[in-house]
Design a protein around this motif. Sequence first.
Motif, PDB file in Angstrom:
ATOM      1  N   LYS A 136      40.913  49.759  36.647  1.00  0.00           N
ATOM      2  CA  LYS A 136      42.096  49.872  37.493  1.00  0.00           C
ATOM      3  C   LYS A 136      41.865  49.235  38.853  1.00  0.00           C
ATOM      4  O   LYS A 136      42.818  48.878  39.540  1.00  0.00           O
ATOM      5  CB  LYS A 136      42.475  51.350  37.663  1.00  0.00           C
ATOM      6  CG  LYS A 136      42.919  52.026  36.372  1.00  0.00           C
ATOM      7  CD  LYS A 136      43.244  53.482  36.606  1.00  0.00           C
ATOM      8  CE  LYS A 136      43.654  54.177  35.305  1.00  0.00           C
ATOM      9  NZ  LYS A 136      43.955  55.614  35.518  1.00  0.00           N
ATOM     10  N   ASN A 137      40.616  49.100  39.242  1.00  0.00           N
ATOM     11  CA  ASN A 137      40.271  48.497  40.524  1.00  0.00           C
ATOM     12  C   ASN A 137      39.899  47.026  40.383  1.00  0.00           C
ATOM     13  O   ASN A 137      39.192  46.474  41.228  1.00  0.00           O
ATOM     14  CB  ASN A 137      39.105  49.265  41.160  1.00  0.00           C
ATOM     15  CG  ASN A 137      39.483  50.685  41.517  1.00  0.00           C
ATOM     16  OD1 ASN A 137      40.581  50.940  42.011  1.00  0.00           O
ATOM     17  ND2 ASN A 137      38.591  51.622  41.250  1.00  0.00           N
ATOM     18  N   ALA A 138      40.371  46.397  39.324  1.00  0.00           N
ATOM     19  CA  ALA A 138      40.030  44.998  39.086  1.00  0.00           C
ATOM     20  C   ALA A 138      40.540  44.127  40.238  1.00  0.00           C
ATOM     21  O   ALA A 138      41.639  44.335  40.755  1.00  0.00           O
ATOM     22  CB  ALA A 138      40.638  44.521  37.772  1.00  0.00           C
ATOM     23  N   PRO A 139      39.737  43.136  40.648  1.00  0.00           N
ATOM     24  CA  PRO A 139      40.160  42.249  41.740  1.00  0.00           C
ATOM     25  C   PRO A 139      41.203  41.259  41.265  1.00  0.00           C
ATOM     26  O   PRO A 139      41.384  41.036  40.066  1.00  0.00           O
ATOM     27  CB  PRO A 139      38.865  41.528  42.112  1.00  0.00           C
ATOM     28  CG  PRO A 139      38.111  41.458  40.813  1.00  0.00           C
ATOM     29  CD  PRO A 139      38.403  42.767  40.121  1.00  0.00           C
ATOM     30  N   THR A 140      41.888  40.654  42.204  1.00  0.00           N
ATOM     31  CA  THR A 140      42.773  39.533  41.904  1.00  0.00           C
ATOM     32  C   THR A 140      42.157  38.282  42.512  1.00  0.00           C
ATOM     33  O   THR A 140      41.508  38.340  43.560  1.00  0.00           O
ATOM     34  CB  THR A 140      44.183  39.750  42.491  1.00  0.00           C
ATOM     35  OG1 THR A 140      44.082  39.957  43.913  1.00  0.00           O
ATOM     36  CG2 THR A 140      44.843  40.956  41.845  1.00  0.00           C
ATOM     37  N   PHE A 141      42.333  37.154  41.831  1.00  0.00           N
ATOM     38  CA  PHE A 141      41.745  35.899  42.275  1.00  0.00           C
ATOM     39  C   PHE A 141      42.843  34.882  42.574  1.00  0.00           C
ATOM     40  O   PHE A 141      43.818  34.795  41.843  1.00  0.00           O
ATOM     41  CB  PHE A 141      40.788  35.351  41.211  1.00  0.00           C
ATOM     42  CG  PHE A 141      39.605  36.238  40.950  1.00  0.00           C
ATOM     43  CD1 PHE A 141      39.614  37.131  39.891  1.00  0.00           C
ATOM     44  CD2 PHE A 141      38.495  36.183  41.772  1.00  0.00           C
ATOM     45  CE1 PHE A 141      38.535  37.957  39.657  1.00  0.00           C
ATOM     46  CE2 PHE A 141      37.399  37.006  41.543  1.00  0.00           C
ATOM     47  CZ  PHE A 141      37.429  37.896  40.488  1.00  0.00           C
ATOM     48  N   ASP A 142      42.639  34.151  43.646  1.00  0.00           N
ATOM     49  CA  ASP A 142      43.620  33.153  44.075  1.00  0.00           C
ATOM     50  C   ASP A 142      43.017  31.764  43.898  1.00  0.00           C
ATOM     51  O   ASP A 142      42.486  31.171  44.836  1.00  0.00           O
ATOM     52  CB  ASP A 142      43.991  33.392  45.542  1.00  0.00           C
ATOM     53  CG  ASP A 142      45.104  32.471  46.010  1.00  0.00           C
ATOM     54  OD1 ASP A 142      45.790  31.888  45.143  1.00  0.00           O
ATOM     55  OD2 ASP A 142      45.286  32.326  47.240  1.00  0.00           O
ATOM     56  N   PHE A 143      43.099  31.256  42.665  1.00  0.00           N
ATOM     57  CA  PHE A 143      42.558  29.932  42.388  1.00  0.00           C
ATOM     58  C   PHE A 143      43.601  28.853  42.689  1.00  0.00           C
ATOM     59  O   PHE A 143      44.791  29.069  42.470  1.00  0.00           O
ATOM     60  CB  PHE A 143      42.149  29.814  40.912  1.00  0.00           C
ATOM     61  CG  PHE A 143      41.021  30.715  40.506  1.00  0.00           C
ATOM     62  CD1 PHE A 143      41.253  31.803  39.692  1.00  0.00           C
ATOM     63  CD2 PHE A 143      39.727  30.471  40.937  1.00  0.00           C
ATOM     64  CE1 PHE A 143      40.218  32.639  39.317  1.00  0.00           C
ATOM     65  CE2 PHE A 143      38.685  31.281  40.565  1.00  0.00           C
ATOM     66  CZ  PHE A 143      38.929  32.383  39.750  1.00  0.00           C
ATOM     67  N   PRO A 144      43.153  27.702  43.179  1.00  0.00           N
ATOM     68  CA  PRO A 144      44.081  26.580  43.343  1.00  0.00           C
ATOM     69  C   PRO A 144      44.743  26.244  42.011  1.00  0.00           C
ATOM     70  O   PRO A 144      44.176  26.505  40.937  1.00  0.00           O
ATOM     71  CB  PRO A 144      43.169  25.438  43.823  1.00  0.00           C
ATOM     72  CG  PRO A 144      42.006  26.125  44.461  1.00  0.00           C
ATOM     73  CD  PRO A 144      41.788  27.369  43.649  1.00  0.00           C
TER      74      PRO A 144
END
Length: 220
Positions: free
Chosen positions: A58-66
């Motif tokens: 539930k605490n999974a990160p989010t990633f902001d890839f180009p």
Amino acid sequence: MLPTSRRTAAACLFAAVTFSVAGCSSDSSKDPANDKIAGADSGAPSTNSPTASASAEKNAPTFDFPSDITVKVDRKPTGDATKDAILRDVAYSAQARLEAFGEGKGQTANMNRFFAVPALTYWAGRVTTVKNDGLTVTGDYRFFNFKVTDVANGKTAAVRYCEDQSKGYSKEIKSKKVLRTQPSDKDFILYTLQAVKDSAGDWQVAQQNWKKGDASCVQG
């Protein structure tokens, strides 16, 4: 236009590069990490707790890839809750590192969460070097063959995994030019690392080495 020394460095993909004037090295300057934790008793049993595992997700990160970067993670569950948590966070660390190079920021929220000193300091420095050389990354990246090779006292772990960079490249930031390289076995990289569990319960990469073209990672 990049000077010759910087173009030589750019021809090597970021993950296993020293960016030296002399050119690219096929391996890390350090010996590969051991698959056992030095001085640790690896006999302590791991615990299986599906509830704890689900809660952590539930605490999974989010990633902001180009938009020009795609990432695939091939990670199979082991059936052991501790090992699965370790591999999950190590997979997050691999994505956090790629995200950092894509953003040109060495200490993103995800880097600070999934890396500890000295690995965090090292990769932050590499990101800065690459950005100062006018470079970033682009293409397709795949992480696979995740394996925990040792666990000590539920707090320290030795892990290995592979990265496929055969479709990943360096890119000039200003010109947007992709610096394509000829495919080779060295596009497949074996990472060996030690991870430690922090007070928040996340597994952080503390030390990390690599070997390009390792037979256990090379695929056709």
